[in-house]
Design a protein around this motif. Structure first.
Motif, PDB file in Angstrom:
ATOM      1  N   VAL A   1       0.853  -1.191   0.000  1.00 51.49           N
ATOM      2  CA  VAL A   1       0.000   0.000   0.000  1.00 51.49           C
ATOM      3  C   VAL A   1       0.885   1.235   0.000  1.00 51.49           C
ATOM      4  O   VAL A   1       1.753   1.388   0.864  1.00 51.49           O
TER       5      VAL A   1
ATOM      6  N   THR B   1      -2.014  -1.831  -3.940  1.00 52.58           N
ATOM      7  CA  THR B   1      -3.083  -0.871  -3.653  1.00 52.58           C
ATOM      8  C   THR B   1      -2.473   0.514  -3.525  1.00 52.58           C
ATOM      9  O   THR B   1      -1.570   0.720  -2.712  1.00 52.58           O
TER      10      THR B   1
ATOM     11  N   THR C   1      -3.257   4.680  -2.889  1.00 51.22           N
ATOM     12  CA  THR C   1      -4.286   5.559  -2.330  1.00 51.22           C
ATOM     13  C   THR C   1      -4.505   6.800  -3.171  1.00 51.22           C
ATOM     14  O   THR C   1      -5.549   7.430  -3.064  1.00 51.22           O
TER      15      THR C   1
ATOM     16  N   HIS D   1      -5.785  -2.033  -6.983  1.00 51.40           N
ATOM     17  CA  HIS D   1      -6.814  -1.202  -6.350  1.00 51.40           C
ATOM     18  C   HIS D   1      -6.303   0.228  -6.297  1.00 51.40           C
ATOM     19  O   HIS D   1      -5.137   0.470  -5.971  1.00 51.40           O
TER      20      HIS D   1
ATOM     21  N   LEU E   1      -7.547   3.773  -4.559  1.00 56.23           N
ATOM     22  CA  LEU E   1      -8.532   4.422  -3.681  1.00 56.23           C
ATOM     23  C   LEU E   1      -8.871   5.834  -4.133  1.00 56.23           C
ATOM     24  O   LEU E   1      -9.892   6.387  -3.722  1.00 56.23           O
TER      25      LEU E   1
ATOM     26  N   VAL F   1      -8.215   7.195   3.673  1.00 55.45           N
ATOM     27  CA  VAL F   1      -7.451   5.945   3.544  1.00 55.45           C
ATOM     28  C   VAL F   1      -8.008   4.891   4.488  1.00 55.45           C
ATOM     29  O   VAL F   1      -8.249   3.740   4.103  1.00 55.45           O
TER      30      VAL F   1
ATOM     31  N   LYS G   1     -11.611   3.736   3.167  1.00 58.76           N
ATOM     32  CA  LYS G   1     -11.637   3.067   1.865  1.00 58.76           C
ATOM     33  C   LYS G   1     -10.795   1.797   1.844  1.00 58.76           C
ATOM     34  O   LYS G   1     -11.120   0.837   1.134  1.00 58.76           O
ATOM     35  N   LEU G   2      -9.718   1.773   2.620  1.00 59.18           N
ATOM     36  CA  LEU G   2      -8.855   0.604   2.622  1.00 59.18           C
ATOM     37  C   LEU G   2      -9.512  -0.578   3.348  1.00 59.18           C
ATOM     38  O   LEU G   2      -9.220  -1.741   3.034  1.00 59.18           O
TER      39      LEU G   2
ATOM     40  N   VAL H   1     -11.092  -3.020   0.979  1.00 60.28           N
ATOM     41  CA  VAL H   1     -10.090  -3.721   0.164  1.00 60.28           C
ATOM     42  C   VAL H   1      -9.424  -4.824   0.983  1.00 60.28           C
ATOM     43  O   VAL H   1      -9.244  -5.958   0.523  1.00 60.28           O
TER      44      VAL H   1
ATOM     45  N   THR I   1      -0.452   8.138   4.276  1.00 59.15           N
ATOM     46  CA  THR I   1      -0.955   6.884   3.708  1.00 59.15           C
ATOM     47  C   THR I   1      -0.447   5.693   4.505  1.00 59.15           C
ATOM     48  O   THR I   1      -1.214   4.782   4.873  1.00 59.15           O
TER      49      THR I   1
ATOM     50  N   ALA J   1      -2.817   3.243   6.663  1.00 57.58           N
ATOM     51  CA  ALA J   1      -2.881   1.848   6.219  1.00 57.58           C
ATOM     52  C   ALA J   1      -2.466   0.908   7.342  1.00 57.58           C
ATOM     53  O   ALA J   1      -3.091  -0.149   7.554  1.00 57.58           O
TER      54      ALA J   1
END
Length: 365
Positions: free
Chosen positions: A7, A36, A38, A58, A60, A76, A79-80, A83, A100, A104
């Motif tokens: 991420v 992923t 962001t 992915h 975001l 973050v 929305k994470l 996922v 981020t 995360a």
């Protein structure tokens, strides 16, 4: 087979995580690799992804005009969650000290997913310098299970905080891995053609804690020195932040030996570093990259989380006071012996194989 999710969301993270993405993806018998992003940075992030040929699984897409730290953290985190619940990775890798990475890591903690921290253990020991990065990286290390420390000094920071030695690996810095991909023989660019025959000064400046008067002082010092050295030209790939751009134009407009240009893609920027005489920056990653190219770096900050470079002699911390920057910048242009010492110092940040070591650890080798 382990499912590994990486991420990241900013340009500096992407530069250092893309070599690791590609190393993991090359080991298809060991890992299912999920990327992923962001979008904390948008245009600058996408540039790096193109250079390293990385396509996110992915996105975001959180970036919005005038976004604040509150926006980034909340977006973050929220929305994470979906996922992570959908992918159920065995481990999530985050990098460094961005918002981020912090958000995360927090999301993974809430879902009890193991976190691996790439570039763990960097410290200034002042949570407001750099801000919010020092807090972010300390917070990520609280919840991490794997600590990939770039240097022995970073490992010692972690041990001093009570982290278990069995979870710490000294790998070198993945940013040095990136240079093996990007710096190329025969590279050319119109701006480098313009600077040919002059000593090229490369400038970056963007940190939040330097916005306002500190940044004005930095730019005034740079202009004063260059006005006294007509054999120099400077290139400043400017950050997208409108406050940075306003300060730069107020202090530097009208000086024809300094070009303010739009942000460079990572391949271009690394080759600009390779072509430069010296670098003035308040960035973090450049403090690691430039020494491996033999370039002296004046760090326009009051603190650095990379003391190894200062100890090795490749970096000099000059703060944001105009007279100090003026003095140290002038010295490097006037004193060849001082320049030689800094340009030939050893690079303490690795050998370009950090991604391989990290992949070995995750794979249980």
């Amino acid at each position: 087979m382990k499912k590994v999710m990486l991420v990241f969301g900013t340009r500096p993270e992407a530069i250092k995580m893309c070599p690791l993405v590609n190393e993991l993806k090359a080991r298809t018998d060991e890992f299912e690799t999920v990327v992923t992003v962001t979008g904390q940075h948008r245009e600058m992030l996408d540039q790096v992804l193109r250079v390293f040929d990385v396509t996110p699984d992915h996105d975001l897409a959180i970036m919005k005009p005038g976004q604040t730290l509150f926006d980034v953290t909340c977006d973050v985190l929220l929305k994470l969650k979906a996922v992570l619940e959908d992918e159920t990775p065995d481990v999530v890798l985050v990098h460094g000290d961005t918002t981020t990475s912090f958000a995360a890591a927090l999301a993974c903690f809430y879902l009890q997913i193991p976190v691996g921290h790439v570039e763990a253990g960097l410290r200034t020991h002042d949570i407001y310098s750099p801000w919010p990065e020092e807090f972010n990286r300390q917070a990520v290390d609280i919840v991490s299970e794997y600590y990939f420390a770039p240097t022995e000094a970073s490992k010692q920071n972690l041990l001093g905080e009570g982290k278990l030695e069995s979870g710490i690996w000294v790998t070198g810095n993945t940013g040095i891995d990136a240079l093996r991909t990007t710096v190329r023989e025969g590279y050319s660019h119109p701006e480098l053609d313009w600077a040919e025959g002059s000593r090229l000064i490369l400038i970056t400046a963007h940190r939040r804690e330097n916005l306002g008067e500190p940044m004005h002082r930095m730019f005034r010092a740079i202009r004063r020195v260059m006005e006294e050295h007509p054999d120099t030209k400077a290139i400043y790939p400017i950050h997208m932040n409108p406050l940075v751009r306003k300060a730069a134009h107020e202090e530097l407009d009208g000086f024809d030996r300094l070009h303010i240009i739009d942000p460079l893609e990572v391949l271009d920027f690394h080759n600009f570093m390779a072509a430069s005489h010296l670098i003035l920056t308040d960035s973090g990653g450049i403090q690691e990259e430039a020494p491996s190219l033999g370039k002296p770096v004046l760090v326009m900050r009051d603190t650095t989380e990379r003391p190894e470079g200062v100890a090795a002699g490749t970096l000099k911390l000059v703060g944001t006071e105009e007279d100090v920057i003026y003095r140290e910048f002038s010295r490097l242009l006037s004193d060849q012996a001082e320049y030689e010492v800094m340009s030939h110092a050893s690079n303490p940040y690795g050998d370009g194989h950090a991604s391989e070591r990290i992949a070995d650890v995750i794979g249980g080798k």
